[in-house]
Design a protein around this motif. Structure first.
Motif, PDB file in Angstrom:
ATOM      1  N   LEU A 185       0.850  -1.201   0.000  1.00 46.97           N
ATOM      2  CA  LEU A 185       0.000   0.000   0.000  1.00 46.97           C
ATOM      3  C   LEU A 185       0.882   1.247   0.000  1.00 46.97           C
ATOM      4  CD1 LEU A 185      -2.715  -1.076   2.609  1.00 46.97           C
ATOM      5  CD2 LEU A 185      -2.872  -1.131   0.108  1.00 46.97           C
ATOM      6  N   SER A 186       0.398   2.259  -0.639  1.00 50.09           N
ATOM      7  CA  SER A 186       1.165   3.504  -0.691  1.00 50.09           C
ATOM      8  C   SER A 186       1.289   4.095   0.706  1.00 50.09           C
ATOM      9  CB  SER A 186       0.458   4.507  -1.601  1.00 50.09           C
ATOM     10  OG  SER A 186       1.090   5.754  -1.505  1.00 50.09           O
ATOM     11  N   GLU A 187       2.408   4.742   0.958  1.00 49.40           N
ATOM     12  CA  GLU A 187       2.599   5.397   2.247  1.00 49.40           C
ATOM     13  C   GLU A 187       2.081   6.828   2.216  1.00 49.40           C
ATOM     14  OE1 GLU A 187       6.558   4.782   3.676  1.00 49.40           O
ATOM     15  OE2 GLU A 187       6.348   2.603   3.456  1.00 49.40           O
ATOM     16  N   ASP A 188       1.592   7.211   1.053  1.00 48.55           N
ATOM     17  CA  ASP A 188       0.976   8.528   0.912  1.00 48.55           C
ATOM     18  C   ASP A 188      -0.535   8.364   1.036  1.00 48.55           C
ATOM     19  OD1 ASP A 188       1.314  11.468  -0.320  1.00 48.55           O
ATOM     20  OD2 ASP A 188      -0.493  10.483  -1.121  1.00 48.55           O
ATOM     21  N   ALA A 189      -1.125   9.090   1.981  1.00 49.80           N
ATOM     22  CA  ALA A 189      -2.543   8.888   2.294  1.00 49.80           C
ATOM     23  C   ALA A 189      -3.441   9.128   1.080  1.00 49.80           C
ATOM     24  CB  ALA A 189      -2.953   9.790   3.443  1.00 49.80           C
ATOM     25  N   LYS A 190      -3.139  10.157   0.289  1.00 43.36           N
ATOM     26  CA  LYS A 190      -3.996  10.464  -0.866  1.00 43.36           C
ATOM     27  C   LYS A 190      -3.925   9.346  -1.898  1.00 43.36           C
ATOM     28  CE  LYS A 190      -4.086  15.455  -0.452  1.00 43.36           C
ATOM     29  NZ  LYS A 190      -3.121  16.533  -0.485  1.00 43.36           N
ATOM     30  N   ASP A 191      -2.697   8.879  -2.164  1.00 39.48           N
ATOM     31  CA  ASP A 191      -2.546   7.772  -3.121  1.00 39.48           C
ATOM     32  C   ASP A 191      -3.285   6.520  -2.630  1.00 39.48           C
ATOM     33  OD1 ASP A 191      -1.002   9.406  -4.607  1.00 39.48           O
ATOM     34  OD2 ASP A 191       0.924   8.473  -4.083  1.00 39.48           O
ATOM     35  N   LEU A 192      -3.142   6.290  -1.342  1.00 37.43           N
ATOM     36  CA  LEU A 192      -3.784   5.098  -0.780  1.00 37.43           C
ATOM     37  C   LEU A 192      -5.307   5.199  -0.897  1.00 37.43           C
ATOM     38  CD1 LEU A 192      -3.861   2.441   0.666  1.00 37.43           C
ATOM     39  CD2 LEU A 192      -3.439   3.604   2.828  1.00 37.43           C
ATOM     40  N   LEU A 193      -5.829   6.385  -0.648  1.00 35.59           N
ATOM     41  CA  LEU A 193      -7.272   6.577  -0.748  1.00 35.59           C
ATOM     42  C   LEU A 193      -7.756   6.281  -2.170  1.00 35.59           C
ATOM     43  CD1 LEU A 193      -9.885   7.391   0.650  1.00 35.59           C
ATOM     44  CD2 LEU A 193      -9.370   9.783   0.100  1.00 35.59           C
ATOM     45  N   VAL A 194      -6.985   6.734  -3.158  1.00 35.25           N
ATOM     46  CA  VAL A 194      -7.352   6.452  -4.557  1.00 35.25           C
ATOM     47  C   VAL A 194      -7.394   4.946  -4.802  1.00 35.25           C
ATOM     48  CG1 VAL A 194      -6.581   6.669  -6.960  1.00 35.25           C
ATOM     49  CG2 VAL A 194      -6.478   8.657  -5.427  1.00 35.25           C
ATOM     50  N   ARG A 195      -6.358   4.266  -4.283  1.00 31.09           N
ATOM     51  CA  ARG A 195      -6.302   2.817  -4.502  1.00 31.09           C
ATOM     52  C   ARG A 195      -7.490   2.116  -3.849  1.00 31.09           C
ATOM     53  NH1 ARG A 195      -1.400  -1.407  -3.528  1.00 31.09           N
ATOM     54  NH2 ARG A 195      -2.684  -3.295  -3.507  1.00 31.09           N
ATOM     55  N   VAL A 196      -7.827   2.531  -2.645  1.00 29.15           N
ATOM     56  CA  VAL A 196      -8.940   1.889  -1.943  1.00 29.15           C
ATOM     57  C   VAL A 196     -10.250   2.151  -2.687  1.00 29.15           C
ATOM     58  CG1 VAL A 196     -10.276   1.848   0.192  1.00 29.15           C
ATOM     59  CG2 VAL A 196      -7.783   1.933   0.286  1.00 29.15           C
ATOM     60  N   GLN A 237     -11.207  11.907   4.968  1.00 21.33           N
ATOM     61  CA  GLN A 237     -12.587  11.747   4.488  1.00 21.33           C
ATOM     62  C   GLN A 237     -13.389  11.056   5.582  1.00 21.33           C
ATOM     63  OE1 GLN A 237     -13.385   8.163   3.816  1.00 21.33           O
ATOM     64  NE2 GLN A 237     -11.417   8.021   4.861  1.00 21.33           N
ATOM     65  N   ASP A 238     -14.709  10.915   5.393  1.00 18.47           N
ATOM     66  CA  ASP A 238     -15.453  10.225   6.449  1.00 18.47           C
ATOM     67  C   ASP A 238     -16.474   9.209   5.937  1.00 18.47           C
ATOM     68  OD1 ASP A 238     -16.761  13.469   7.229  1.00 18.47           O
ATOM     69  OD2 ASP A 238     -17.274  12.108   5.593  1.00 18.47           O
ATOM     70  N   ASP A 239     -16.345   8.757   4.696  1.00 17.38           N
ATOM     71  CA  ASP A 239     -17.226   7.644   4.285  1.00 17.38           C
ATOM     72  C   ASP A 239     -16.511   6.299   4.352  1.00 17.38           C
ATOM     73  OD1 ASP A 239     -15.713   8.749   2.142  1.00 17.38           O
ATOM     74  OD2 ASP A 239     -16.858   7.514   0.745  1.00 17.38           O
ATOM     75  N   LEU A 240     -15.210   6.328   4.501  1.00 15.41           N
ATOM     76  CA  LEU A 240     -14.466   5.073   4.649  1.00 15.41           C
ATOM     77  C   LEU A 240     -13.738   5.100   5.977  1.00 15.41           C
ATOM     78  CD1 LEU A 240     -12.733   4.757   1.148  1.00 15.41           C
ATOM     79  CD2 LEU A 240     -14.869   3.683   1.883  1.00 15.41           C
ATOM     80  N   HIS A 241     -13.755   3.947   6.654  1.00  8.89           N
ATOM     81  CA  HIS A 241     -12.951   3.861   7.869  1.00  8.89           C
ATOM     82  C   HIS A 241     -11.970   2.702   7.729  1.00  8.89           C
ATOM     83  CE1 HIS A 241     -11.693   4.268  12.007  1.00  8.89           C
ATOM     84  NE2 HIS A 241     -11.804   2.942  12.112  1.00  8.89           N
ATOM     85  N   LEU A 242     -10.693   3.027   7.635  1.00  8.65           N
ATOM     86  CA  LEU A 242      -9.664   2.006   7.472  1.00  8.65           C
ATOM     87  C   LEU A 242      -9.102   1.624   8.835  1.00  8.65           C
ATOM     88  CD1 LEU A 242      -9.838   3.515   4.677  1.00  8.65           C
ATOM     89  CD2 LEU A 242      -7.452   2.857   4.324  1.00  8.65           C
ATOM     90  N   GLU A 243      -8.957   0.316   9.051  1.00  2.00           N
ATOM     91  CA  GLU A 243      -8.349  -0.098  10.317  1.00  2.00           C
ATOM     92  C   GLU A 243      -7.579  -1.397  10.118  1.00  2.00           C
ATOM     93  OE1 GLU A 243     -11.944  -0.455  12.620  1.00  2.00           O
ATOM     94  OE2 GLU A 243     -12.059  -2.610  12.255  1.00  2.00           O
ATOM     95  N   ILE A 244      -6.498  -1.530  10.891  1.00  5.71           N
ATOM     96  CA  ILE A 244      -5.781  -2.806  10.886  1.00  5.71           C
ATOM     97  C   ILE A 244      -6.649  -3.810  11.612  1.00  5.71           C
ATOM     98  CG2 ILE A 244      -3.758  -4.025  11.765  1.00  5.71           C
ATOM     99  CD1 ILE A 244      -2.111  -1.577  11.238  1.00  5.71           C
ATOM    100  N   SER A 245      -6.826  -4.961  10.981  1.00  7.24           N
ATOM    101  CA  SER A 245      -7.748  -5.943  11.540  1.00  7.24           C
ATOM    102  C   SER A 245      -7.154  -7.342  11.404  1.00  7.24           C
ATOM    103  CB  SER A 245      -9.096  -5.841  10.804  1.00  7.24           C
ATOM    104  OG  SER A 245     -10.042  -6.682  11.402  1.00  7.24           O
TER     105      SER A 245
END
Ligand SMILES: [Zn+2]
Length: 885
Positions: A185-196, A237-245
């Motif tokens: 996963l990208s270490e850049d939050a914006k890039d990661l958001l795009v990927r997700v 953002q607030d429509d996605l919640h990412l968490e380590i699971s």
């Protein structure tokens, strides 16, 4: 819009050996785990890591870093690290049901040292899944599986109900994009958001709710900054919640109702490569593994459990053997989609497991021999069915009923004396290392006497393997006598009666029992004759060899044993014919020789010479060059047996090709039925695929496959396909005898254009210069395939007893009928028997004189039984006996 949870499960997928051998990959494993332990201990935001579902990697690591055991325990105990449930991530089709079960039990047991395994049936990379896997998982207490490959196109969501033939089921979490859909996963939050968001869009139709992002892939390390970057994405953002699971945490809230159902095996290539060609590469590996399985499961375990004293049950030897089998079961190991050094180790592990099994068999049969009241030859039946069978024995004397027995070889009596000098005798003595003189003769006794005219030595040689002779003492005594009188002549008297090695059919021997040797009268004696063409006949089946092409007929149905050689520009994973293929299916010369004329066994050898091309030219996609190859096929018809035994062998001269043997089905067939773990699976004439991997309907068969009127029992796992299709179905079964390719993986194949692994040349996959042997039996008409598989693959054992014990001339150590027996073992002092019912009707199992509990795969008691129990259709069950008669 409701917030969607994105469950990020950090993990690694650790193929222990594959394009590098185990010892090379372990360096990377140690580095990965060193780093992971530091990371988990220092970064509380990295809440969880999944260690690939296999406990073996823990042992692999601790062998190098024993000092870190406490750190590992601390992390598993607090659920920061998930381990297991398996010991290795096995291939489900290429190993036996018992190997799958032992793998799971080993994982659970070793995992308990670390606070327990992950309670999820994690099956990330297996090349398809066997039909009974949901039942295996359910019997170990799992309610969830996680799968990727093999899922058919009719499953359109990330969750489905996966049902075994017996009706038991698990919820399967389906990874449509594989176990690496969140790798690197990208270490850049914006890039990661795009990927997700891209992935969310790609999977939108599949998702039942949350999105599972598997953050890892083959041999990858943990991503250090994961905790930070997920927090940053959540803040963006607030429509996605990412968490380590973890998988258990993710599955806790996964929808479980109104899921699509799938019953049976998962072997579709609709969305991921199934890699079905692994069933036919390195045929030597498949045979070696099957031979070891058979030695352990069908012979060593039942014989040791039933005939060794309870206190000397060799549990640790068995553990060692099973460890080798389970390590071999890893998908890249048994599948032989690996470099040659890996395959070499797989063969060594299989050999070691088999050698341990053979040592245990020897001790168990000796234990039985010493317990017999009367001296003599006994037959021992290591399987549950009472049955007859052929056996060979060496007998003394001249009395023989030639209508019942067939003499295979004869040793004439050699009574007489010779005079030698002491130096010659000493030289001979030095060479005599055991009482064994040759295959059929042992020293039974030696008497030395010092006489006036010289040293007299009388040696008795006979057919009984006599452990009582103390050869060392006799040699010492003789040396002393010779050294005392070095000039004296030595008068050697050899006392050796006439012996014959005979073949006979035994009377029925009770299941898991024994009976004194007595050749039975033959109702359907076998005979062989040559009247223009060679015919083998016993009144039950008639074989006639076609001298024109080397094939043969069974009961008038012609065309069995036709060998078809074609090109293969594929790799270890998939068959792929070259664009300009040519097929060789006609020999240039055939000769047929009668070998044995009966009455117990009639046999003939067909020698066929073919011209096979040397290799496929990658540019022109043509087969070039030529080799003359001699293929020898031996056919046997046995008295009172409707099955025809066949052995075909040749030394492989060529590369890039596939050799199959074709057999007519006797009638058109729409489906095949082949043995698989704890059941028989029915398969149609097609397989689901896609342009990235063509759906070839080539399937694995463990010990037998049936189609039309044909049954084939075979030694070692074989790949088969129903061919010669017309509007009424298939007319022929093609069984792969050899598939030679030189690449681990290849690019641009017609059957699979993209690589499935590294593009590494692997010369051993060609099997050039190796002797290739296929052993199988054929039956036309009604055949009980389980009984036939035991008859063909697990012969009666011959035991020679000197008497002195208390056992009678016939008996059984365990009576069980009504279901198939998968294993007989001793665990924690209790006899344990695993049974299965491969039919679609409930069955009643009889176990006279036995009582105990059925237990699950973790050994937890389920239901008591006494003398009998019933199994539902397609159920398997493990019984722990509390009473031993
Ligand atoms: Zn893998």
């Amino acid at each position: 819009m409701a917030e969607r949870r994105i469950a990020v499960v950090p993990h690694t997928h650790w193929d222990r050996e594959w394009y590098e051998p185990f010892q090379r990959f372990r360096f990377a494993l140690v580095e990965m785990l060193d780093e992971l332990l530091d990371l988990l201990e220092s970064d509380p935001s990295f809440t969880h890591f999944l260690l690939d579902g296999q406990v073996a990697v823990i042992d692999d690591y601790l062998a190098i870093r024993p000092e870190n055991e406490g750190r590992l325990r601390a992390l598993t105990a607090t659920d920061r690290l998930s381990i297991g449930p398996w010991y290795v991530l096995m291939d489900e089709f290429l190993v036996s049901a018992e190997t799958i079960v032992r793998d799971l039990q080993m994982g659970i047991e070793r995992g308990s040292d670390f606070g327990g395994i992950m309670e999820v049936g994690y099956l990330p990379d297996m090349f398809g899944h066997v039909a009974q896997m949901p039942q295996i998982l359910a019997q170990a207490g799992f309610v969830d599986a996680v799968v990727w490959r093999g899922v058919p196109s009719t499953i359109e969501h990330t969750g489905f109900e996966w049902v075994a033939p017996d009706g038991s089921s698990v919820r399967a979490e389906y990874l449509p994009l594989g176990y690496g859909n969140g790798a690197v996963l990208s270490e850049d939050a914006k890039d990661l958001l795009v990927r997700v968001r891209d992935q969310e869009a790609e999977l939108e139709g599949f998702l039942l709710g949350d999105l599972l992002l598997m953050n890892g892939s083959d041999h990858l390390r943990a991503q250090r900054s994961l905790g930070r970057v997920l927090t940053e994405v959540n803040e963006l953002q607030d429509d996605l919640h990412l968490e380590i699971s973890s998988l258990p945490a993710y599955l806790k809230t996964a929808p479980r109702h109104e899921l699509a159902r799938w019953v049976g095996e998962l072997r579709s290539g609709a969305r991921a490569n199934l890699l079905m060609g692994v069933a036919s590469n390195r045929v030597d590996v498949k045979r070696a593994v099957a031979r070891a399985e058979r030695t352990l499961e069908r012979r060593a375990e039942p014989l040791a459990a039933l005939f060794l004293p309870e206190s000397s049950y060799p549990e640790r030897f068995f553990n060692l053997a099973w460890r080798q089998m389970v390590l071999n079961a890893a998908h890249d190991s048994v599948c032989a989609c690996s470099v040659d050094e890996v395959v070499d180790q797989v063969l060594v592990r299989a050999a070691e497991a088999r050698q341990i099994g053979e040592g245990i068999i020897e001790r168990s049969t000796k234990s039985l021999a010493s317990s017999m009241a009367r001296a003599g030859i006994y037959l021992l039946n290591p399987v549950a069915r009472s049955r007859s069978g052929l056996f060979e024995a060496v007998i003394l004397g001249d009395e023989l009923d030639e209508r019942r027995v067939q003499v295979l070889s004869e040793r004439l009596g050699l009574p007489g004396s010779i005079v030698l000098d002491s130096t010659t005798v000493k030289t001979v003595l030095a060479m005599l290392q055991s009482p064994k003189v040759d295959d059929d003769a042992w020293v039974q006794g030696a008497v030395i006497s010092d006489e006036e005219d010289g040293v007299h030595l009388t040696v008795t040689i006979g057919p009984d393997e006599n452990p009582e002779v103390d050869l060392v003492a006799a040699k010492a005594e003789l040396s002393t006598a010779l050294n005392a009188r070095p000039e004296a002549p030595v008068f050697v008297q050899l006392d050796q009666p006439r012996t014959r090695r005979i073949l006979a059919r035994a009377q029925d021997v009770p299941g898991f029992g024994w009976r004194a040797f007595e050749p039975v009268e033959l109702v359907h004696p076998a005979e062989a004759r040559d009247d223009g063409s060679v015919v083998l006949d016993n009144g039950l089946v008639r074989v006639e060899v076609d001298p024109a092409n080397g094939s043969f007929s069974l009961d008038g149905v012609a065309g069995f044993g036709r060998l078809v050689d074609g090109g293969d520009l594929g790799d270890s994973y998939n068959y792929s014919p070259p664009a300009n293929d040519c097929v060789v299916d006609q020999p240039i010369a055939v000769s047929v020789t009668l070998l044995e004329k009966g009455p117990v066994r009639a046999s003939a050898a067909i020698t066929a010479i073919y011209l096979w091309p040397d290799h496929v030219d990658g540019g022109s996609q043509r087969r070039l060059g030529q080799h003359e190859v001699t293929v020898t096929t031996t056919i046997c018809v046995l008295a009172d047996d409707a099955l025809v035994r066949v052995e075909t062998s040749f030394v492989n001269p060529a590369r890039d090709h596939r050799v199959r043997v074709h057999h007519p089905l006797g009638e058109h067939a729409q489906a095949s039925r082949a043995e698989c773990a704890f059941t028989i699976v029915e398969r149609g004439l097609e397989a689901e695929g896609r342009p990235e991997e063509l759906g070839l309907p080539t399937f694995p068969s463990r010990r037998f496959v049936q189609a039309g009127r044909l049954t084939v029992i075979h030694e070692g796992l074989h790949e088969y396909e129903l061919v010669d299709l017309d509007e009424s179905g298939a007319r022929t079964l093609a069984m792969t005898v050899l598939r030679s390719t030189g690449m681990l993986s290849r690019l641009g194949m017609t059957s699979r254009p993209m690589p499935a692994g590294p593009l590494t040349p692997v010369p051993g996959l060609q099997l050039v210069g190796q002797e290739i042997t296929a052993r199988y039996a054929l039956g036309l008409g009604v055949v009980d395939p389980y009984a036939a598989a035991d008859d063909v693959l697990v012969p009666l054992e011959v035991v020679v007893s000197l008497g002195g014990g208390s056992r009678g001339t016939a008996g059984s150590a365990l009576e069980v009928s009504g279901a198939e027996v998968s294993s007989v073992t001793r665990r924690n002092g209790h006899l344990e028997v695993r049974l299965f019912n491969p039919t679609d009707r409930a069955c009643s199992v009889r176990l006279p004189g036995r009582a105990g509990w059925s237990v699950d795969l973790r050994g937890r008691p389920l239901l008591p039984f006494e003398g009998e129990l019933s199994l539902r259709a397609q159920q398997f069950a493990t019984l722990r006996f509390s009473t031993e008669p």
